[in-house]
Design a protein around this motif. Structure first.
Motif, PDB file in Angstrom:
ATOM      1  N   ARG A   1      42.751  27.832  48.120  1.00 30.42           N
ATOM      2  CA  ARG A   1      42.511  29.264  48.693  1.00 30.42           C
ATOM      3  C   ARG A   1      41.957  29.968  47.652  1.00 30.42           C
ATOM      4  O   ARG A   1      40.968  30.841  48.247  1.00 30.42           O
ATOM      5  CB  ARG A   1      43.762  29.764  49.006  1.00 30.42           C
ATOM      6  CG  ARG A   1      44.137  28.995  50.573  1.00 30.42           C
ATOM      7  CD  ARG A   1      44.716  29.919  51.414  1.00 30.42           C
ATOM      8  NE  ARG A   1      45.237  29.038  52.427  1.00 30.42           N
ATOM      9  CZ  ARG A   1      46.004  29.767  53.430  1.00 30.42           C
ATOM     10  NH1 ARG A   1      46.143  30.973  53.553  1.00 30.42           N
ATOM     11  NH2 ARG A   1      46.400  29.149  54.558  1.00 30.42           N
ATOM     12  N   ARG A   2      42.234  30.035  46.604  1.00 26.56           N
ATOM     13  CA  ARG A   2      41.634  30.955  45.531  1.00 26.56           C
ATOM     14  C   ARG A   2      40.172  30.750  44.928  1.00 26.56           C
ATOM     15  O   ARG A   2      39.656  31.617  44.873  1.00 26.56           O
ATOM     16  CB  ARG A   2      42.658  30.984  44.502  1.00 26.56           C
ATOM     17  CG  ARG A   2      43.602  32.209  44.253  1.00 26.56           C
ATOM     18  CD  ARG A   2      44.534  32.254  42.910  1.00 26.56           C
ATOM     19  NE  ARG A   2      45.217  31.068  42.898  1.00 26.56           N
ATOM     20  CZ  ARG A   2      45.582  30.571  41.727  1.00 26.56           C
ATOM     21  NH1 ARG A   2      44.978  31.030  40.613  1.00 26.56           N
ATOM     22  NH2 ARG A   2      46.271  29.297  41.516  1.00 26.56           N
ATOM     23  N   LEU A   3      39.770  29.594  45.098  1.00 25.13           N
ATOM     24  CA  LEU A   3      38.618  28.983  44.598  1.00 25.13           C
ATOM     25  C   LEU A   3      37.364  29.791  45.572  1.00 25.13           C
ATOM     26  O   LEU A   3      37.791  29.467  46.817  1.00 25.13           O
ATOM     27  CB  LEU A   3      38.497  27.754  44.678  1.00 25.13           C
ATOM     28  CG  LEU A   3      38.775  26.841  43.584  1.00 25.13           C
ATOM     29  CD1 LEU A   3      38.269  25.417  43.667  1.00 25.13           C
ATOM     30  CD2 LEU A   3      37.941  27.612  42.531  1.00 25.13           C
ATOM     31  N   PRO A   4      36.164  30.342  45.367  1.00 22.36           N
ATOM     32  CA  PRO A   4      35.403  30.984  46.067  1.00 22.36           C
ATOM     33  C   PRO A   4      34.746  29.784  46.777  1.00 22.36           C
ATOM     34  O   PRO A   4      34.688  28.677  46.143  1.00 22.36           O
ATOM     35  CB  PRO A   4      34.506  31.919  45.345  1.00 22.36           C
ATOM     36  CG  PRO A   4      34.865  31.706  43.838  1.00 22.36           C
ATOM     37  CD  PRO A   4      36.203  30.946  43.819  1.00 22.36           C
ATOM     38  N   LEU A   5      34.070  29.906  48.037  1.00 18.75           N
ATOM     39  CA  LEU A   5      33.540  28.884  48.803  1.00 18.75           C
ATOM     40  C   LEU A   5      32.347  28.240  47.920  1.00 18.75           C
ATOM     41  O   LEU A   5      32.431  26.798  47.904  1.00 18.75           O
ATOM     42  CB  LEU A   5      32.983  29.301  50.175  1.00 18.75           C
ATOM     43  CG  LEU A   5      32.146  28.291  50.907  1.00 18.75           C
ATOM     44  CD1 LEU A   5      33.419  27.288  51.279  1.00 18.75           C
ATOM     45  CD2 LEU A   5      31.842  29.136  52.199  1.00 18.75           C
ATOM     46  N   TRP A   6      31.556  29.118  47.112  1.00 13.06           N
ATOM     47  CA  TRP A   6      30.461  28.237  46.473  1.00 13.06           C
ATOM     48  C   TRP A   6      30.849  27.318  45.477  1.00 13.06           C
ATOM     49  O   TRP A   6      30.482  26.397  45.195  1.00 13.06           O
ATOM     50  CB  TRP A   6      29.537  29.413  46.044  1.00 13.06           C
ATOM     51  CG  TRP A   6      30.025  30.263  44.891  1.00 13.06           C
ATOM     52  CD1 TRP A   6      30.865  31.194  45.138  1.00 13.06           C
ATOM     53  CD2 TRP A   6      30.085  29.903  43.460  1.00 13.06           C
ATOM     54  NE1 TRP A   6      31.264  31.927  43.673  1.00 13.06           N
ATOM     55  CE2 TRP A   6      30.732  30.952  42.885  1.00 13.06           C
ATOM     56  CE3 TRP A   6      29.353  28.905  42.549  1.00 13.06           C
ATOM     57  CZ2 TRP A   6      30.817  31.122  41.405  1.00 13.06           C
ATOM     58  CZ3 TRP A   6      29.559  28.881  41.201  1.00 13.06           C
ATOM     59  CH2 TRP A   6      30.058  30.109  40.708  1.00 13.06           C
ATOM     60  N   GLN A   7      31.949  27.610  44.871  1.00 15.56           N
ATOM     61  CA  GLN A   7      32.409  26.708  43.671  1.00 15.56           C
ATOM     62  C   GLN A   7      33.195  25.456  44.377  1.00 15.56           C
ATOM     63  O   GLN A   7      32.986  24.243  44.028  1.00 15.56           O
ATOM     64  CB  GLN A   7      33.748  27.302  42.960  1.00 15.56           C
ATOM     65  CG  GLN A   7      33.305  28.480  42.152  1.00 15.56           C
ATOM     66  CD  GLN A   7      34.037  29.070  41.332  1.00 15.56           C
ATOM     67  OE1 GLN A   7      35.282  28.568  41.393  1.00 15.56           O
ATOM     68  NE2 GLN A   7      33.929  30.188  40.555  1.00 15.56           N
ATOM     69  N   LYS A   8      33.804  25.630  45.504  1.00 13.70           N
ATOM     70  CA  LYS A   8      34.145  24.248  46.365  1.00 13.70           C
ATOM     71  C   LYS A   8      33.004  23.608  46.896  1.00 13.70           C
ATOM     72  O   LYS A   8      32.965  22.231  46.575  1.00 13.70           O
ATOM     73  CB  LYS A   8      35.010  24.964  47.489  1.00 13.70           C
ATOM     74  CG  LYS A   8      36.360  25.553  47.250  1.00 13.70           C
ATOM     75  CD  LYS A   8      37.017  25.655  48.481  1.00 13.70           C
ATOM     76  CE  LYS A   8      37.554  27.193  48.705  1.00 13.70           C
ATOM     77  NZ  LYS A   8      38.257  27.371  49.889  1.00 13.70           N
ATOM     78  N   ILE A   9      31.886  24.066  47.397  1.00 22.26           N
ATOM     79  CA  ILE A   9      30.856  23.271  47.839  1.00 22.26           C
ATOM     80  C   ILE A   9      30.106  22.648  46.511  1.00 22.26           C
ATOM     81  O   ILE A   9      29.753  21.447  46.776  1.00 22.26           O
ATOM     82  CB  ILE A   9      29.734  24.419  48.348  1.00 22.26           C
ATOM     83  CG1 ILE A   9      30.195  24.960  49.653  1.00 22.26           C
ATOM     84  CG2 ILE A   9      28.554  23.602  48.814  1.00 22.26           C
ATOM     85  CD1 ILE A   9      29.270  25.849  50.467  1.00 22.26           C
ATOM     86  N   LEU A  10      29.946  23.507  45.610  1.00 18.52           N
ATOM     87  CA  LEU A  10      29.477  22.868  44.151  1.00 18.52           C
ATOM     88  C   LEU A  10      30.417  21.664  43.808  1.00 18.52           C
ATOM     89  O   LEU A  10      29.666  20.481  43.388  1.00 18.52           O
ATOM     90  CB  LEU A  10      29.381  23.704  43.184  1.00 18.52           C
ATOM     91  CG  LEU A  10      27.928  24.568  43.143  1.00 18.52           C
ATOM     92  CD1 LEU A  10      27.969  25.618  41.747  1.00 18.52           C
ATOM     93  CD2 LEU A  10      26.800  23.632  43.053  1.00 18.52           C
ATOM     94  N   GLY A  11      31.348  21.785  44.031  1.00 17.45           N
ATOM     95  CA  GLY A  11      32.376  20.714  43.524  1.00 17.45           C
ATOM     96  C   GLY A  11      32.056  19.400  44.365  1.00 17.45           C
ATOM     97  O   GLY A  11      32.160  18.437  44.088  1.00 17.45           O
ATOM     98  N   GLY A  12      32.075  19.821  45.762  1.00 12.61           N
ATOM     99  CA  GLY A  12      31.834  18.849  46.736  1.00 12.61           C
ATOM    100  C   GLY A  12      30.665  17.670  46.249  1.00 12.61           C
ATOM    101  O   GLY A  12      30.469  16.702  46.264  1.00 12.61           O
ATOM    102  N   LEU A  13      29.524  18.631  45.796  1.00  6.65           N
ATOM    103  CA  LEU A  13      28.282  18.032  45.392  1.00  6.65           C
ATOM    104  C   LEU A  13      28.750  17.112  44.406  1.00  6.65           C
ATOM    105  O   LEU A  13      27.946  16.070  44.411  1.00  6.65           O
ATOM    106  CB  LEU A  13      27.154  19.107  45.290  1.00  6.65           C
ATOM    107  CG  LEU A  13      25.805  18.887  44.668  1.00  6.65           C
ATOM    108  CD1 LEU A  13      24.992  19.025  45.776  1.00  6.65           C
ATOM    109  CD2 LEU A  13      25.346  19.798  43.574  1.00  6.65           C
ATOM    110  N   ALA A  14      29.066  17.858  43.130  1.00  2.26           N
ATOM    111  CA  ALA A  14      29.244  16.935  42.015  1.00  2.26           C
ATOM    112  C   ALA A  14      30.034  15.588  42.286  1.00  2.26           C
ATOM    113  O   ALA A  14      29.761  14.779  41.919  1.00  2.26           O
ATOM    114  CB  ALA A  14      29.981  17.775  41.165  1.00  2.26           C
ATOM    115  N   LEU A  15      31.302  15.835  42.993  1.00  2.00           N
ATOM    116  CA  LEU A  15      32.175  14.605  43.276  1.00  2.00           C
ATOM    117  C   LEU A  15      31.363  13.583  44.344  1.00  2.00           C
ATOM    118  O   LEU A  15      31.525  12.398  43.954  1.00  2.00           O
ATOM    119  CB  LEU A  15      33.305  15.068  43.849  1.00  2.00           C
ATOM    120  CG  LEU A  15      34.316  15.619  43.127  1.00  2.00           C
ATOM    121  CD1 LEU A  15      35.635  16.208  44.010  1.00  2.00           C
ATOM    122  CD2 LEU A  15      34.832  14.874  41.861  1.00  2.00           C
TER     123      LEU A  15
END
Ligand code: ASP
Length: 415
Positions: free
Chosen positions: A11-25
């Protein structure tokens, strides 16, 4: 949850970081699992379907609301004029940069390919036909088929008519207003799923385009990516700083979500709901300007596609040893600009339009087969630039119309 309990990391992570994480994974999963990573593709498909679900109602309602909020057809004409002028200007820059990059780095020199003769390039529509098709014969049909350009024409008609009838149109304006809010909320929900969707899309792409597909054409891919990055960093940032007196870093930071979704989905029309959200929430552009400039951009402004046409046309000339005259270069700029305008914002559309450019300057259409194998990789870059360009012009138009909220634009933390 009580006030004292800290929200978990997700919840604390901003959305853009989650999306970038999804991209990298996703890239990692594809690299490790190869074609098996396509098992994750349904996640991506669900995401793409969900965004597509938003497009027609969102675009239609925001356009009508955007136009009625201007309250003045003259203002709309002015915004329309600025929008088209900026779109054309940046596209001409784009194709020139693409050709320059290809001339300097010569990606086609020394590459040996035999063409599969007889590949039939799909028929590209004529320019007159594109114009005629702007007007929907049946608006319900246009809405049902998601024909964005026709929806824009219809929505502009409805919007202007609503302004003209004044008070009598008030109830309808309020309905559209409220409906647009509903669609914004729904966009938030869909975006919450974006990290998973992007993961699924990237796992599939990275698993299916292994090094053996990419290496022989690595140079043309590299040149196309380099020209794309230069265009965003030099032309867009330059225009924002020079014409808009705005800090380009804030713009890049604010559009990240849209860029990642564009990159992984290869569809600028598909990214439209995310672009609209970025423009409003992160760049502070008014509903009126973003609701009008972005849908138009997602259909006609394809700078990344123009870069690609320039890079690939020269690449094919080098590959086949065909000398191009100055006249040919001029022709590539002209037809490339027009072809990019006619390109639909869907995956692979640019490849079809490439045949217009190639045939104008007498380059062999069979060479499209060489590019087709890696087109998805090129498509991801060009779509990202297409979306970045729409958002840049939206920002500039918003600024010049005094419809840009500086507090939001300059805020260091984006949502
Ligand atoms: N896929 C691109 C887009 O959606 C269009 C293209 O193929 O060039 O913007």
């Amino acid at each position: 949850m009580s006030d004292s309990s800290r929200p978990n990391l997700w919840r604390r992570l901003p959305l853009w970081q989650k999306i970038l994480g999804g991209l990298a994974l996703g890239i990692l999963a594809g690299a490790l699992m190869g074609k098996d990573a396509s098992a994750f593709k349904p996640l991506g498909d669900i995401f793409i379907n969900a965004i597509k679900m938003l497009i027609v109602p969102l675009v239609f309602s925001t356009l009508v609301v955007g136009i009625t909020s201007m309250r003045d057809p003259q203002k709309m004409g002015r915004i329309g004029g600025k929008t088209i002028a900026l779109y054309l200007l940046t596209t001409a820059f784009a194709i020139t940069i693409g050709m320059l990059a290809s001339s300097i780095f010569q990606p086609g020199a020394g590459v040996d390919f035999s063409f599969e003769k007889g590949m039939d390039a799909k028929e590209a529509p004529s320019l007159v036909q594109i114009l005629v098709d702007l007007v929907p014969r049946n608006p319900i049909d246009a809405l049902a088929n998601g024909n964005i350009m026709q929806i824009i024409v219809f929505a502009i008609g409805i919007g202007i008519s609503l302004i003209m009838i004044g008070d009598k149109g008030e109830p309808v304006v309020r309905v559209f207003d409220s409906f647009a809010e509903v669609m914004y909320k729904l966009t938030e929900f869909v975006m919450a799923f974006a990290p998973f969707g992007v993961f699924g899309l990237m796992a599939h792409v990275s698993g299916n385009y292994g090094m053996d597909v990419l290496l022989p054409l690595a140079k043309v891919i590299g040149v196309a990516y380099l020209a794309s990055i230069l265009h965003v960093l030099v032309v867009y940032s330059g225009l924002l700083a020079l014409l808009g007196k705005l800090n380009p870093v804030r713009y890049l930071r604010g559009i990240l979500d849209a860029l990642v979704v564009a990159f992984s989905s290869a569809s600028s029309s598909g990214t439209l709901p995310i672009s609209i959200r970025c423009a409003r929430k992160n760049l502070g552009v008014s509903e009126g300007v973003s609701g009008f400039v972005l849908p138009v951009g997602a259909t006609i402004n394809m700078d990344g596609t123009a870069i690609y046409q320039g890079v690939v046309a020269l690449f094919i000339a080098q590959l086949t040893g065909i000398e191009l005259s100055m006249m040919d270069y001029g022709m590539i700029v002209l037809t490339g600009t027009l072809a990019s305008i006619g390109t639909a914002g869907v995956p692979g559309a640019g490849l079809i339009m490439l045949s217009i450019v190639l045939s104008q300057v007498g380059l062999p259409l069979e060479a499209i087969a060489v590019i087709a194998g890696i087109d998805r990789i090129l498509d991801m870059a060009r779509t990202t630039v297409n979306v970045a360009g729409d958002l840049m012009v939206t920002t500039l138009v918003g600024k010049s119309e005094k419809e840009l909220d500086f507090e939001i634009y300059n805020a260091p933390h984006k949502q």
